[in-house]
Motif scaffolding. Structure first.
Motif, short mmCIF file in Angstrom:
data_model
loop_
_atom_site.label_atom_id
_atom_site.label_comp_id
_atom_site.label_asym_id
_atom_site.label_seq_id
_atom_site.Cartn_x
_atom_site.Cartn_y
_atom_site.Cartn_z
N LYS A 127 88.49 23.24 -29.81
CA LYS A 127 89.93 22.99 -29.81
C LYS A 127 90.24 21.52 -30.09
CE LYS A 127 90.53 26.90 -26.73
NZ LYS A 127 91.12 27.44 -25.49
N MET A 128 89.37 20.63 -29.66
CA MET A 128 89.53 19.23 -30.02
C MET A 128 89.38 19.06 -31.53
SD MET A 128 87.30 17.23 -27.12
CE MET A 128 87.52 17.50 -25.36
N ILE A 129 88.39 19.74 -32.10
CA ILE A 129 88.16 19.64 -33.55
C ILE A 129 89.37 20.15 -34.32
CG2 ILE A 129 86.74 20.56 -35.44
CD1 ILE A 129 84.39 20.59 -33.40
N GLU A 130 89.96 21.24 -33.85
CA GLU A 130 91.15 21.79 -34.51
C GLU A 130 92.29 20.76 -34.52
OE1 GLU A 130 92.33 25.36 -32.60
OE2 GLU A 130 90.51 26.47 -33.16
N ARG A 131 92.41 20.00 -33.43
CA ARG A 131 93.51 19.03 -33.33
C ARG A 131 93.16 17.69 -33.95
NH1 ARG A 131 93.27 21.23 -28.24
NH2 ARG A 131 92.59 19.27 -27.26
N GLY A 132 91.90 17.51 -34.32
CA GLY A 132 91.49 16.28 -35.01
C GLY A 132 91.32 15.07 -34.12
N TRP A 133 91.22 15.29 -32.82
CA TRP A 133 91.00 14.17 -31.90
C TRP A 133 90.44 14.70 -30.58
CZ3 TRP A 133 91.69 11.92 -27.17
CH2 TRP A 133 91.51 10.53 -27.08
N GLY A 134 89.49 13.96 -30.02
CA GLY A 134 88.97 14.33 -28.72
C GLY A 134 87.89 13.37 -28.27
N ARG A 135 87.63 13.39 -26.99
CA ARG A 135 86.58 12.58 -26.39
C ARG A 135 85.78 13.43 -25.41
NH1 ARG A 135 88.00 9.89 -30.01
NH2 ARG A 135 88.82 7.75 -30.02
N VAL A 136 84.47 13.46 -25.59
CA VAL A 136 83.58 14.10 -24.62
C VAL A 136 82.61 13.03 -24.12
CG1 VAL A 136 81.82 15.85 -24.24
CG2 VAL A 136 83.77 16.35 -25.73
N ILE A 137 82.53 12.92 -22.81
CA ILE A 137 81.69 11.89 -22.20
C ILE A 137 80.80 12.54 -21.15
CG2 ILE A 137 81.67 9.73 -20.90
CD1 ILE A 137 84.65 9.42 -22.00
N PHE A 138 79.50 12.33 -21.29
CA PHE A 138 78.53 12.81 -20.32
C PHE A 138 78.14 11.66 -19.39
CE2 PHE A 138 78.17 15.96 -23.60
CZ PHE A 138 77.75 17.12 -22.97
N LEU A 139 78.14 11.92 -18.10
CA LEU A 139 77.60 10.94 -17.15
C LEU A 139 76.12 11.24 -16.98
CD1 LEU A 139 79.10 8.65 -15.52
CD2 LEU A 139 80.55 10.27 -16.75
N SER A 140 75.30 10.46 -17.69
CA SER A 140 73.86 10.54 -17.54
C SER A 140 73.46 9.57 -16.42
CB SER A 140 73.17 10.22 -18.87
OG SER A 140 71.77 10.28 -18.76
N SER A 141 72.40 8.82 -16.60
CA SER A 141 71.94 7.89 -15.58
C SER A 141 70.84 7.03 -16.16
CB SER A 141 71.41 8.66 -14.37
OG SER A 141 70.70 7.81 -13.48
N GLU A 142 70.66 5.84 -15.58
CA GLU A 142 69.49 5.06 -15.98
C GLU A 142 68.21 5.82 -15.66
OE1 GLU A 142 67.22 3.57 -13.76
OE2 GLU A 142 68.26 3.94 -11.87
N SER A 143 68.30 6.78 -14.73
CA SER A 143 67.14 7.61 -14.40
C SER A 143 66.74 8.53 -15.55
CB SER A 143 67.42 8.44 -13.15
OG SER A 143 67.55 7.62 -12.01
N GLY A 144 67.65 8.71 -16.52
CA GLY A 144 67.30 9.48 -17.70
C GLY A 144 66.39 8.73 -18.65
N LEU A 145 66.36 7.41 -18.52
CA LEU A 145 65.45 6.57 -19.31
C LEU A 145 64.28 6.09 -18.48
CD1 LEU A 145 68.09 4.32 -21.14
CD2 LEU A 145 66.96 6.37 -22.04
N ASN A 146 64.54 5.81 -17.23
CA ASN A 146 63.57 5.25 -16.30
C ASN A 146 63.30 6.31 -15.23
OD1 ASN A 146 61.99 3.37 -14.89
ND2 ASN A 146 63.75 2.61 -13.75
N ILE A 147 62.53 7.35 -15.60
CA ILE A 147 62.38 8.52 -14.73
C ILE A 147 61.81 8.11 -13.37
CG2 ILE A 147 61.43 10.84 -14.51
CD1 ILE A 147 63.26 10.54 -16.91
N PRO A 148 62.54 8.37 -12.28
CA PRO A 148 62.03 7.99 -10.95
C PRO A 148 60.93 8.95 -10.49
CG PRO A 148 64.19 9.02 -10.76
CD PRO A 148 63.89 8.94 -12.23
N ALA A 149 59.87 8.39 -9.97
CA ALA A 149 58.74 9.21 -9.53
C ALA A 149 59.09 10.09 -8.35
CB ALA A 149 57.55 8.32 -9.17
N ASP A 150 60.12 9.69 -7.58
CA ASP A 150 60.47 10.45 -6.39
C ASP A 150 61.58 11.47 -6.62
OD1 ASP A 150 62.45 8.59 -6.76
OD2 ASP A 150 62.24 7.64 -4.79
N MET A 151 62.07 11.59 -7.85
CA MET A 151 62.98 12.69 -8.19
C MET A 151 62.90 12.96 -9.70
SD MET A 151 66.75 11.10 -7.34
CE MET A 151 67.24 9.44 -7.84
N ILE A 152 61.72 13.41 -10.09
CA ILE A 152 61.46 13.69 -11.51
C ILE A 152 62.41 14.76 -12.02
CG2 ILE A 152 59.74 14.64 -13.11
CD1 ILE A 152 57.60 13.29 -11.32
#
Length: 264
Positions: A127-152
């Motif tokens: 529906k955003m594409i149909e209207r020609g404007w939109g924003r999608v933002i995912f909240l990732s984490s630095e843990s997605g790059l720096n995988i923590p050993a205590d919560m893989i």
């Protein structure tokens, strides 16, 4: 620089507290109509009440739905069929050794941290594409790059969010819709406060000092040497959600205090 989101509707998942609540507040302060989401009606109602005390009440509504399931996502879609801005903030985390992490835990983390964003994007993006404007933002984490050993298990899902956001940005190229990921580092949200509460009670030090000690001990590469505030994370998200960020897409935008030790 003026950010004006008048006329835009923003859906922020997992927004009754913490970073999600701060994002909802920041978007509403920029005049977006904001849809707050949480699992329970009582928490959603309370978050809506708090937000309406700070912004134009007509800009805030709420939908209680558990987005860790397809049926919960469907309930939100029925209540809010259109969104100009989608912030996939919902997530769960928790310390657990890899060898003790069950299949059920792996699947629950994947359903909440990854599949909720998949389902939300699959519904709202066309529906955003149909209207020609939109924003999608995912909240990732630095843990997605720096995988923590205590919560893989957590780190793996946040890496998946990065891959998903990058792939979707390519998929919607040239449509006027952007897709990005924001990567917070240690952030003094309600969840982190609860985790540090025992140490704070024992030491009597302000929670900010306790959080800074945690960062220095467990994220020693942090350049700012403290936990970020939820508002600091929200500030970046609000910019990325705005028309001013039109040349930013497919990006992994770090607000991690410099924890990830790379210049790229």
């Amino acid at each position: 620089m003026q950010i004006d989101l008048t006329g835009k509707t923003a859906v922020v998942t997992g927004s009754t507290a913490g970073i999600g609540y701060a994002i909802a507040l920041g978007l509403a302060q920029s005049n977006a109509r904001v849809v707050v989401n949480g699992r329970t009606p009582s928490r959603v109602d309370e978050a809506v009440r708090r937000l309406r005390d700070e912004v134009d009440p007509s800009l805030v509504s709420g939908v209680a739905a558990d987005l860790g399931s397809a049926s919960g996502c469907a309930a939100l879609f029925e209540a809010e069929p259109l969104a100009d801005i989608l912030v996939n903030n919902l997530g769960v985390y928790g310390l657990e050794d890899f060898f003790d992490t069950s299949d059920e835990t792996w699947l629950r983390f994947f359903e909440v941290n990854v599949m909720a964003g998949v389902r939300m994007s699959r519904f709202y993006l066309p529906k955003m594409i149909e209207r020609g404007w939109g924003r999608v933002i995912f909240l990732s984490s630095e843990s997605g790059l720096n995988i923590p050993a205590d919560m893989i298990h957590y780190g793996v899902t946040k890496t998946a969010d990065l891959a998903l956001s990058r792939g979707l940005a390519k998929r919607v190229a040239g449509t006027g819709v952007t897709v990005n990921a924001v990567l917070p580092g240690p952030t003094l949200s309600e969840g982190v406060w609860v985790m540090l509460q025992a140490e704070q009670s024992k030491s009597g030090r302000p929670i900010e000092e306790v959080a800074a000690g945690f960062v220095k001990a467990h994220r020693p590469s942090s350049i700012i040497g403290r936990a970020a505030t939820a508002e600091e994370v929200a500030n970046l998200v609000v910019y990325v959600a705005s028309p001013l960020s039109s040349a930013t897409t497919g990006a992994a935008l770090r607000v991690d205090g410099g924890v990830v030790d790379t210049i790229a």
